[in-house]
Write an enzyme that holds these catalytic residues in place. Sequence first.
Site, PDB file in Angstrom:
ATOM      1  N   CYS A  18      -1.635   0.839   7.411  1.00 26.27           N
ATOM      2  CA  CYS A  18      -2.933   0.610   7.583  1.00 26.27           C
ATOM      3  C   CYS A  18      -3.295  -0.672   6.644  1.00 26.27           C
ATOM      4  CB  CYS A  18      -3.919   1.641   6.938  1.00 26.27           C
ATOM      5  SG  CYS A  18      -3.642   2.997   8.150  1.00 26.27           S
ATOM      6  N   ARG A  19      -3.389  -0.671   5.204  1.00 27.34           N
ATOM      7  CA  ARG A  19      -3.887  -1.748   4.593  1.00 27.34           C
ATOM      8  C   ARG A  19      -2.877  -2.854   4.221  1.00 27.34           C
ATOM      9  NH1 ARG A  19      -5.225   2.148  -0.360  1.00 27.34           N
ATOM     10  NH2 ARG A  19      -3.268   3.047   0.493  1.00 27.34           N
ATOM     11  N   SER A  20      -2.012  -2.651   4.107  1.00 25.18           N
ATOM     12  CA  SER A  20      -0.964  -3.821   3.667  1.00 25.18           C
ATOM     13  C   SER A  20      -0.380  -4.751   4.757  1.00 25.18           C
ATOM     14  CB  SER A  20       0.293  -3.317   2.780  1.00 25.18           C
ATOM     15  OG  SER A  20       1.162  -2.614   3.636  1.00 25.18           O
ATOM     16  N   CYS A  50       0.678  -1.168   0.116  1.00 20.39           N
ATOM     17  CA  CYS A  50       0.246   0.005  -0.023  1.00 20.39           C
ATOM     18  C   CYS A  50       0.600   1.414   0.048  1.00 20.39           C
ATOM     19  CB  CYS A  50      -1.199   0.089   1.061  1.00 20.39           C
ATOM     20  SG  CYS A  50      -0.084  -0.054   2.962  1.00 20.39           S
ATOM     21  N   ASP A  91      -8.348   3.710   1.233  1.00 14.96           N
ATOM     22  CA  ASP A  91      -7.419   4.106   1.969  1.00 14.96           C
ATOM     23  C   ASP A  91      -8.280   4.835   3.306  1.00 14.96           C
ATOM     24  OD1 ASP A  91      -5.456   5.064   3.658  1.00 14.96           O
ATOM     25  OD2 ASP A  91      -4.419   6.173   1.855  1.00 14.96           O
ATOM     26  N   ASN A 113       2.132   1.368   4.298  1.00 16.68           N
ATOM     27  CA  ASN A 113       2.750   0.217   4.997  1.00 16.68           C
ATOM     28  C   ASN A 113       2.207   0.228   6.608  1.00 16.68           C
ATOM     29  OD1 ASN A 113       5.456  -1.781   5.663  1.00 16.68           O
ATOM     30  ND2 ASN A 113       3.446  -2.349   5.028  1.00 16.68           N
TER      31      ASN A 113
HETATM   32  P1  4NP Z   1      -1.848   2.694   3.907  1.00 16.72           P
HETATM   33  O1  4NP Z   1      -2.628   4.023   4.367  1.00 16.72           O
HETATM   34  O2  4NP Z   1      -1.265   3.139   2.586  1.00 16.72           O
HETATM   35  O3  4NP Z   1      -2.849   1.903   3.958  1.00 16.72           O
HETATM   36  O4  4NP Z   1      -0.915   2.466   4.897  1.00 16.72           O
HETATM   37  C1  4NP Z   1      -1.838   5.473   4.596  1.00 16.72           C
HETATM   38  C2  4NP Z   1      -0.821   5.490   5.673  1.00 16.72           C
HETATM   39  C3  4NP Z   1      -0.140   6.870   5.788  1.00 16.72           C
HETATM   40  C4  4NP Z   1      -0.449   7.927   4.839  1.00 16.72           C
HETATM   41  C5  4NP Z   1      -1.256   7.690   4.009  1.00 16.72           C
HETATM   42  C6  4NP Z   1      -1.905   6.307   3.696  1.00 16.72           C
HETATM   43  N1  4NP Z   1       0.368   9.068   5.017  1.00 16.72           N
HETATM   44  O5  4NP Z   1       0.103   9.947   4.442  1.00 16.72           O
HETATM   45  O6  4NP Z   1       1.083   9.080   5.871  1.00 16.72           O
END
Ligand code: 4NP
Length: 149
Positions: A8-10, A3, A117, A6
Amino acid sequence: MVCLGNICRSPLAEGLLRTKVNPKMVEVDSAGTAAYHIGEAPDIRTIMHARKKGLDISKFVGRKFSVEDFDTFDYIFVMDHSNLHNVKTLARNQNDLDKVDLILNQISPHGNQDVPDPYYGGEEGFEQVYRLLDASTQIIAEKIDNGTL
Ligand code: 4NP
């Protein structure tokens, strides 16, 4: 499992798939396309949501996707089109490109849907992500089991 951050989703996808495969046979990992959260634990909301479901992802450590991942892994599942673009940009050849797909294509083949997201949203976003990733990792595990992945 890839993702953006790294956190939340992955990591959730990694944790879910780990519970569904034989760890002696299958190596599962996750990474982000961005460097923002290298070395960090997953987002506390993801950790808590996973914990409610009986899954401990609190010890996972964020890292950035690298070109070597194309050599280490047979399959690279990305969460959304932005991740897809960023990972494909690093591909060196057609073999690398062939390893990459949107994870939700496991549920809806050729549907090309994104795992939303949840970072900027509320609790319901984390539950939606959990359901989508639980279902898609279940299909991945079954395909590994029956040799059709
Ligand atoms: P992820 O979510 O891609 O599912 O881990 C996010 C985590 C952090 C951010 C954006 C999306 N960020 O902008 O810091």
